[in-house]
Design a protein around this motif. Structure first.
Motif, PDB file in Angstrom:
ATOM      1  N   ARG A  62       0.813  -1.220   0.000  1.00  0.00           N
ATOM      2  CA  ARG A  62       0.000   0.000   0.000  1.00  0.00           C
ATOM      3  C   ARG A  62       0.848   1.272   0.000  1.00  0.00           C
ATOM      4  O   ARG A  62       0.564   2.206  -0.749  1.00  0.00           O
ATOM      5  N   PRO A  63       1.907   1.375   0.821  1.00  0.00           N
ATOM      6  CA  PRO A  63       2.722   2.599   0.783  1.00  0.00           C
ATOM      7  C   PRO A  63       3.420   2.773  -0.562  1.00  0.00           C
ATOM      8  O   PRO A  63       3.803   1.795  -1.216  1.00  0.00           O
ATOM      9  N   LEU A  64       3.594   4.022  -0.980  1.00  0.00           N
ATOM     10  CA  LEU A  64       4.289   4.308  -2.224  1.00  0.00           C
ATOM     11  C   LEU A  64       5.777   4.024  -2.083  1.00  0.00           C
ATOM     12  O   LEU A  64       6.300   3.870  -0.983  1.00  0.00           O
ATOM     13  N   PHE A  65       6.470   3.961  -3.219  1.00  0.00           N
ATOM     14  CA  PHE A  65       7.912   3.718  -3.223  1.00  0.00           C
ATOM     15  C   PHE A  65       8.627   4.827  -2.454  1.00  0.00           C
ATOM     16  O   PHE A  65       8.385   6.009  -2.673  1.00  0.00           O
ATOM     17  N   ARG A  66       9.542   4.423  -1.562  1.00  0.00           N
ATOM     18  CA  ARG A  66      10.253   5.405  -0.746  1.00  0.00           C
ATOM     19  C   ARG A  66      11.763   5.324  -0.900  1.00  0.00           C
ATOM     20  O   ARG A  66      12.470   6.198  -0.429  1.00  0.00           O
ATOM     21  N   GLY A  67      12.264   4.292  -1.539  1.00  0.00           N
ATOM     22  CA  GLY A  67      13.691   4.227  -1.818  1.00  0.00           C
ATOM     23  C   GLY A  67      14.521   3.726  -0.654  1.00  0.00           C
ATOM     24  O   GLY A  67      14.085   3.656   0.490  1.00  0.00           O
TER      25      GLY A  67
ATOM     26  N   GLU B 147       6.531  12.750  -4.533  1.00  0.00           N
ATOM     27  CA  GLU B 147       7.544  12.253  -3.614  1.00  0.00           C
ATOM     28  C   GLU B 147       7.984  10.848  -4.014  1.00  0.00           C
ATOM     29  O   GLU B 147       9.177  10.517  -3.964  1.00  0.00           O
ATOM     30  N   GLU B 148       7.015  10.019  -4.426  1.00  0.00           N
ATOM     31  CA  GLU B 148       7.354   8.681  -4.907  1.00  0.00           C
ATOM     32  C   GLU B 148       8.206   8.761  -6.172  1.00  0.00           C
ATOM     33  O   GLU B 148       9.215   8.054  -6.312  1.00  0.00           O
ATOM     34  N   ALA B 149       7.805   9.622  -7.105  1.00  0.00           N
ATOM     35  CA  ALA B 149       8.567   9.757  -8.349  1.00  0.00           C
ATOM     36  C   ALA B 149       9.992  10.236  -8.071  1.00  0.00           C
ATOM     37  O   ALA B 149      10.947   9.765  -8.705  1.00  0.00           O
ATOM     38  N   ASP B 150      10.153  11.159  -7.122  1.00  0.00           N
ATOM     39  CA  ASP B 150      11.494  11.609  -6.744  1.00  0.00           C
ATOM     40  C   ASP B 150      12.338  10.440  -6.249  1.00  0.00           C
ATOM     41  O   ASP B 150      13.516  10.301  -6.606  1.00  0.00           O
ATOM     42  N   ALA B 151      11.737   9.593  -5.415  1.00  0.00           N
ATOM     43  CA  ALA B 151      12.474   8.489  -4.811  1.00  0.00           C
ATOM     44  C   ALA B 151      12.899   7.456  -5.848  1.00  0.00           C
ATOM     45  O   ALA B 151      14.047   6.999  -5.851  1.00  0.00           O
ATOM     46  N   ILE B 152      11.996   7.082  -6.748  1.00  0.00           N
ATOM     47  CA  ILE B 152      12.359   6.076  -7.756  1.00  0.00           C
ATOM     48  C   ILE B 152      13.298   6.662  -8.790  1.00  0.00           C
ATOM     49  O   ILE B 152      14.209   5.988  -9.272  1.00  0.00           O
ATOM     50  N   ALA B 153      13.137   7.951  -9.116  1.00  0.00           N
ATOM     51  CA  ALA B 153      14.037   8.597 -10.070  1.00  0.00           C
ATOM     52  C   ALA B 153      15.465   8.601  -9.551  1.00  0.00           C
ATOM     53  O   ALA B 153      16.431   8.463 -10.318  1.00  0.00           O
ATOM     54  N   ALA B 154      15.626   8.754  -8.232  1.00  0.00           N
ATOM     55  CA  ALA B 154      16.965   8.778  -7.636  1.00  0.00           C
ATOM     56  C   ALA B 154      17.680   7.441  -7.772  1.00  0.00           C
ATOM     57  O   ALA B 154      18.910   7.377  -7.657  1.00  0.00           O
ATOM     58  N   SER B 155      16.922   6.367  -8.033  1.00  0.00           N
ATOM     59  CA  SER B 155      17.529   5.043  -8.178  1.00  0.00           C
ATOM     60  C   SER B 155      17.943   4.736  -9.617  1.00  0.00           C
ATOM     61  O   SER B 155      18.506   3.679  -9.880  1.00  0.00           O
ATOM     62  N   LEU B 156      17.648   5.664 -10.540  1.00  0.00           N
ATOM     63  CA  LEU B 156      17.928   5.440 -11.952  1.00  0.00           C
ATOM     64  C   LEU B 156      19.210   6.158 -12.357  1.00  0.00           C
ATOM     65  O   LEU B 156      19.534   7.220 -11.841  1.00  0.00           O
ATOM     66  N   SER B 157      19.917   5.588 -13.321  1.00  0.00           N
ATOM     67  CA  SER B 157      21.117   6.235 -13.850  1.00  0.00           C
ATOM     68  C   SER B 157      20.721   7.347 -14.817  1.00  0.00           C
ATOM     69  O   SER B 157      19.583   7.401 -15.294  1.00  0.00           O
ATOM     70  N   THR B 158      21.656   8.228 -15.108  1.00  0.00           N
ATOM     71  CA  THR B 158      21.354   9.373 -15.972  1.00  0.00           C
ATOM     72  C   THR B 158      20.982   8.948 -17.387  1.00  0.00           C
ATOM     73  O   THR B 158      20.261   9.671 -18.076  1.00  0.00           O
ATOM     74  N   ASP B 159      21.456   7.788 -17.841  1.00  0.00           N
ATOM     75  CA  ASP B 159      21.095   7.338 -19.184  1.00  0.00           C
ATOM     76  C   ASP B 159      19.778   6.572 -19.208  1.00  0.00           C
ATOM     77  O   ASP B 159      19.323   6.139 -20.263  1.00  0.00           O
ATOM     78  N   GLN B 160      19.136   6.407 -18.034  1.00  0.00           N
ATOM     79  CA  GLN B 160      17.844   5.735 -17.965  1.00  0.00           C
ATOM     80  C   GLN B 160      16.678   6.709 -17.843  1.00  0.00           C
ATOM     81  O   GLN B 160      15.538   6.322 -18.069  1.00  0.00           O
ATOM     82  N   LEU B 161      16.945   7.953 -17.459  1.00  0.00           N
ATOM     83  CA  LEU B 161      15.867   8.873 -17.098  1.00  0.00           C
ATOM     84  C   LEU B 161      15.975  10.208 -17.804  1.00  0.00           C
ATOM     85  O   LEU B 161      17.066  10.789 -17.895  1.00  0.00           O
ATOM     86  N   VAL B 162      14.834  10.688 -18.308  1.00  0.00           N
ATOM     87  CA  VAL B 162      14.719  12.065 -18.775  1.00  0.00           C
ATOM     88  C   VAL B 162      13.427  12.634 -18.205  1.00  0.00           C
ATOM     89  O   VAL B 162      12.444  11.905 -18.025  1.00  0.00           O
ATOM     90  N   GLN B 163      13.428  13.931 -17.885  1.00  0.00           N
ATOM     91  CA  GLN B 163      12.244  14.574 -17.322  1.00  0.00           C
ATOM     92  C   GLN B 163      11.753  15.665 -18.264  1.00  0.00           C
ATOM     93  O   GLN B 163      12.557  16.425 -18.801  1.00  0.00           O
ATOM     94  N   ILE B 164      10.426  15.721 -18.431  1.00  0.00           N
ATOM     95  CA  ILE B 164       9.829  16.752 -19.264  1.00  0.00           C
ATOM     96  C   ILE B 164       8.652  17.375 -18.526  1.00  0.00           C
ATOM     97  O   ILE B 164       8.128  16.799 -17.564  1.00  0.00           O
ATOM     98  N   LYS B 165       8.249  18.557 -18.975  1.00  0.00           N
ATOM     99  CA  LYS B 165       7.066  19.209 -18.438  1.00  0.00           C
ATOM    100  C   LYS B 165       5.933  19.138 -19.463  1.00  0.00           C
ATOM    101  O   LYS B 165       6.154  19.380 -20.655  1.00  0.00           O
ATOM    102  N   TYR B 166       4.750  18.843 -18.966  1.00  0.00           N
ATOM    103  CA  TYR B 166       3.551  18.833 -19.803  1.00  0.00           C
ATOM    104  C   TYR B 166       3.385  20.170 -20.512  1.00  0.00           C
ATOM    105  O   TYR B 166       3.057  20.231 -21.703  1.00  0.00           O
ATOM    106  N   GLU B 167       3.617  21.254 -19.794  1.00  0.00           N
ATOM    107  CA  GLU B 167       3.442  22.586 -20.360  1.00  0.00           C
ATOM    108  C   GLU B 167       4.406  22.833 -21.522  1.00  0.00           C
ATOM    109  O   GLU B 167       4.035  23.434 -22.537  1.00  0.00           O
ATOM    110  N   ASP B 168       5.650  22.370 -21.378  1.00  0.00           N
ATOM    111  CA  ASP B 168       6.639  22.514 -22.457  1.00  0.00           C
ATOM    112  C   ASP B 168       6.254  21.662 -23.663  1.00  0.00           C
ATOM    113  O   ASP B 168       6.435  22.078 -24.812  1.00  0.00           O
TER     114      ASP B 168
END
Length: 319
Positions: free
Chosen positions: A91-96, A219-240
């Motif tokens: 039940r709890p979200l990913f916390r890392g 907060e969950e997305a921050d925690a799981i993103a921190a576990s990914l390497s730079t070549d695994q993750l890119v972040q974008i904004k819906y508005e952009d």
């Protein structure tokens, strides 16, 4: 490829735009939950999900791999494992870090989890490969969004995982939680709720709950993103993405390793078989920024949101 986001942050639009490339195929949410009446639920191609030719081919491919499988009852959600003990632990979200180590240790104490988890992980792996085989595409996009699911999916060694995190102003997202039918579903009322219609009153929440839900997801997305390497993750904004889709999509396509110049500009002209948010059933090709929150949220709404989630919203670049 996995889309990581708070719900109603533009992940369905992003997924369908990614599907406009001849080397990618968007499935929508492969966790496949909350479909409601599966006899009435519609694929984004408008066919009933149980009658969709594409998904029936996937069902057949999964049967060839030894499964009694139907996409409408996929059984790919890790939170669907039957033990009440397991459900409480998931039940709890990913916390890392240490908290996830504790969760994994506690899960392994349960015989139901030890028995069923490897089966569900393998089913997810085989489903991803089956979609790739039926679609003939190089990249499969799962827009399930949830960080905890991503934790398990990233353990599949046969896929080259890439993650795109989609952020959106939390005030806009909060409005969609407060009134999902009006601000986060198909334009046609008859196609809302997965094609079943309705006003979705049972899904409405207060601003307090909406702000908390958005904050927890990020907060969950921050925690799981921190576990990914730079070549695994890119972040974008819906508005952009809405302001300059060519630029943002070009960056994403380059990140996942396909030629940006091959995408089809009119994304609605491409065949889609997406499970998830109701906007997949719309027929508008225009990409426009939805900022209705600026008129619809009251000063009190904004005050409540700021008190609960304003700091996180500002950290993501929203003043």
């Amino acid at each position: 490829m996995y889309l990581l986001a708070a719900s109603h942050s533009g992940s369905t639009l992003t997924a369908m735009l990614l599907n406009s490339h001849p080397d990618t195929h968007t499935t929508g949410e492969l966790k496949v939950t909350a479909l409601g009446d599966i006899d009435r639920y519609r694929c984004s191609c408008q066919a009933l999900i149980k009658e969709c030719p594409f998904w029936n081919k996937v069902n057949k491919r999964m049967a060839d791999k030894g499964y009694q499988f139907e996409i409408a009852r996929a059984g790919t959600d890790f939170r669907g494992i039957g033990s009440n003990y397991v459900k409480r632990l998931l039940r709890p979200l990913f916390r890392g870090g240490m908290l996830e180590f504790v969760r994994d240790t506690a899960l392994m104490l349960d015989p139901t989890w030890r028995r069923e988890y490897p089966k569900i992980l393998k089913k997810n792996e085989d489903l991803i490969h089956s979609v790739a085989e039926v679609s003939g595409k190089k990249v499969i996009v799962d827009s399930s969004k949830i960080g905890l699911r991503l934790k398990f999916i990233k353990r599949i060694k046969s896929i080259d995982l890439k993650v795109v995190r989609v952020n959106r102003d939390g005030r806009a997202v909060a409005l969609t939680y407060m009134d999902p039918a009006g601000f986060a579903d198909a334009t046609n009322p008859e196609l809302r709720g997965g094609g079943m219609g309705g006003d979705r009153r049972e899904d409405m929440v207060s601003m307090q709950e909406a702000a908390r839900r958005w904050l927890r997801s990020n907060e969950e997305a921050d925690a799981i993103a921190a576990s990914l390497s730079t070549d695994q993750l890119v972040q974008i904004k819906y508005e952009d993405l809405c302001a300059d889709p060519d630029k943002i999509l070009g960056e994403v396509f380059t990140f996942i390793g396909v030629d940006p110049d091959k995408r089809v500009k009119d994304f609605r002209s491409v065949e889609h078989h997406v499970i998830g948010n109701g906007m997949r059933l719309d027929d508008r090709s225009e990409i426009s920024l939805d900022e209705r929150w600026k008129e619809r949220l009251t000063e009190e709404d904004l005050r409540i949101f700021s008190g609960i989630a304003g700091e996180k919203n500002r950290a993501l670049g929203y003043s």
